[in-house]
Structure formats: structure tokens, C-alpha cells
Design a protein around this motif. Structure first.
Motif, PDB file in Angstrom:
ATOM      1  N   CYS A 116       0.819  -1.313  -0.020  1.00  0.00           N
ATOM      2  CA  CYS A 116       0.068   0.151  -0.048  1.00  0.00           C
ATOM      3  C   CYS A 116       0.740   1.210   0.150  1.00  0.00           C
ATOM      4  O   CYS A 116       0.237   2.322   0.120  1.00  0.00           O
ATOM      5  N   ASN A 118       2.615   4.513  -1.220  1.00  0.00           N
ATOM      6  CA  ASN A 118       2.422   5.618  -2.433  1.00  0.00           C
ATOM      7  C   ASN A 118       1.111   5.547  -2.831  1.00  0.00           C
ATOM      8  O   ASN A 118       0.730   5.888  -3.663  1.00  0.00           O
ATOM      9  N   ILE A 119      -0.013   4.693  -1.951  1.00  0.00           N
ATOM     10  CA  ILE A 119      -1.168   4.832  -2.308  1.00  0.00           C
ATOM     11  C   ILE A 119      -2.174   5.577  -1.092  1.00  0.00           C
ATOM     12  O   ILE A 119      -1.899   5.296   0.285  1.00  0.00           O
ATOM     13  N   ALA A 120      -2.879   6.610  -1.502  1.00  0.00           N
ATOM     14  CA  ALA A 120      -3.673   7.219  -0.201  1.00  0.00           C
ATOM     15  C   ALA A 120      -4.820   6.393   0.334  1.00  0.00           C
ATOM     16  O   ALA A 120      -5.419   5.369  -0.343  1.00  0.00           O
ATOM     17  N   GLU A 121      -4.954   6.926   1.606  1.00  0.00           N
ATOM     18  CA  GLU A 121      -6.102   6.161   2.292  1.00  0.00           C
ATOM     19  C   GLU A 121      -7.273   6.157   1.495  1.00  0.00           C
ATOM     20  O   GLU A 121      -8.143   4.986   1.611  1.00  0.00           O
ATOM     21  N   SER A 122      -7.833   7.039   0.824  1.00  0.00           N
ATOM     22  CA  SER A 122      -8.899   7.218   0.151  1.00  0.00           C
ATOM     23  C   SER A 122      -8.979   6.198  -1.208  1.00  0.00           C
ATOM     24  O   SER A 122     -10.058   5.624  -1.337  1.00  0.00           O
ATOM     25  N   GLU A 123      -7.863   5.907  -1.726  1.00  0.00           N
ATOM     26  CA  GLU A 123      -7.809   5.268  -2.815  1.00  0.00           C
ATOM     27  C   GLU A 123      -7.964   3.742  -2.258  1.00  0.00           C
ATOM     28  O   GLU A 123      -8.416   3.023  -3.116  1.00  0.00           O
ATOM     29  N   LEU A 124      -7.206   3.414  -1.297  1.00  0.00           N
ATOM     30  CA  LEU A 124      -7.301   2.283  -0.581  1.00  0.00           C
ATOM     31  C   LEU A 124      -8.733   2.030   0.049  1.00  0.00           C
ATOM     32  O   LEU A 124      -9.203   0.776  -0.445  1.00  0.00           O
ATOM     33  N   GLU A 125      -9.579   2.635   0.421  1.00  0.00           N
ATOM     34  CA  GLU A 125     -10.803   2.748   0.840  1.00  0.00           C
ATOM     35  C   GLU A 125     -11.889   2.241  -0.631  1.00  0.00           C
ATOM     36  O   GLU A 125     -12.660   1.390  -0.268  1.00  0.00           O
ATOM     37  N   GLN A 126     -11.601   3.085  -1.449  1.00  0.00           N
ATOM     38  CA  GLN A 126     -12.200   3.065  -2.671  1.00  0.00           C
ATOM     39  C   GLN A 126     -12.081   1.450  -3.311  1.00  0.00           C
ATOM     40  O   GLN A 126     -12.937   0.817  -3.897  1.00  0.00           O
ATOM     41  N   PHE A 127     -10.763   0.907  -3.296  1.00  0.00           N
ATOM     42  CA  PHE A 127     -10.232  -0.115  -3.841  1.00  0.00           C
ATOM     43  C   PHE A 127     -11.143  -1.211  -3.026  1.00  0.00           C
ATOM     44  O   PHE A 127     -11.632  -2.303  -3.675  1.00  0.00           O
TER      45      PHE A 127
END
Length: 149
Positions: A116, A118-127
Motif C-alpha cells: 500500500c 504510495n497509495i492514499a487512504e481514500s484510494e485504498l478505501e475505494q479499492f
């Protein structure tokens, strides 16, 4: 687009499994990924039974029987009387099982951080939300399957 989704998912799962296997082997853990997943189930599910593991890992009875036999022989788990169901046994981690589970948790944490970065928290939640929806789409009966019933 659909082919690239399939390839991306296959690539991610393959890379994740490879990273996990490499990290466990480097840590001295010589267990198959399925055995590791079973140890995680036993640690998280109170009064865990063979059926619980089969349902969680989507494995059949014979696969579970072999897996549990291996974990029993290696002294990672024990079988005890189930407190509420006399027809099944409760699976529990032994001291050796808890020790290996602690190592597995460390490896999981390191792999999650690596995966994870270099991946924003919001991007992880969306994924996670998208992956869960895709999983639901694949496990729910389709309209055409419902019409066949």
C-alpha cells in the motif's frame, strides 16, 4: 477493459501470494498459504470448527481433513470438545501455533505496508469497496440463474 481487470486481479493475487510465501519462507515458516490461512481462521473464530474453515476458505471436506492433519502433526493446533455442539470439535492454536501466528501477523503487516505504499487512504478505501462489490457480484445469483430455479 474487462480483460485488463481480470489480468490486474490475477496479477495482484499472484504477486501477493508470492510476496507472502517468500516472506514466510525467509522467516523460517515452511507452511503452505492455505495452512497459514487456516491458522488465521482458528485464531479469529471462537470455537472454530473444520466446517468454519471450509466455509471461510472455500475448501471441501477432504482438503480440510488433510490440512488439519498436517497442522495437528506439526503441533500447531489441537482438537477439543466443542462447548455447544457435541457433533464437532473445537480447533485451537497450541503454544507453537500462537508463536507462528505472531510471526504471520508481523509478515502480514509488513506486506500490507509494502503493498500500500504510495497509495492514499481514500484510494485504498475505494479499492476495498470496489473489490467487495465485485466479489458480491460473483457470489450472488445472476438474474438468469434465478430464472432457472
Amino acid at each position: 477493459m474487462n480483460a485488463s481487470i481480470s489480468e490486474a486481479l490475477h496479477g495482484l493475487v499472484s504477486s501477493y501470494r508470492t510476496a507472502l510465501k517468500t516472506a514466510t519462507t525467509n522467516s523460517g515458516i515452511e507452511l503452505a498459504i492455505t495452512h497459514i490461512r487456516a491458522i488465521k481462521c482458528i485464531s479469529k473464530i471462537p470455537n472454530c470448527s473444520a466446517r468454519d474453515i471450509a466455509q471461510k476458505l472455500h475448501l471441501d471436506k477432504s482438503q480440510i481433513a488433510r490440512l488439519l492433519k498436517d497442522l495437528l502433526q506439526q503441533d500447531y493446533i489441537s482438537k477439543d470438545k466443542h462447548p455447544t455442539n457435541r457433533r464437532c470439535q473445537s480447533l485451537n492454536l497450541t503454544d507453537k501455533g500462537y508463536a507462528i501466528y505472531a510471526k504471520i501477523q508481523q509478515i502480514d503487516q509488513q506486506n500490507r505496508q509494502r503493498m500500500c505504499q504510495n497509495i492514499a487512504e481514500s484510494e485504498l478505501e475505494q479499492f476495498i469497496a470496489l473489490a467487495n462489490r465485485m466479489k458480491q457480484n460473483l457470489t450472488s445469483p445472476t438474474q438468469s440463474e434465478g430464472a432457472l430455479s
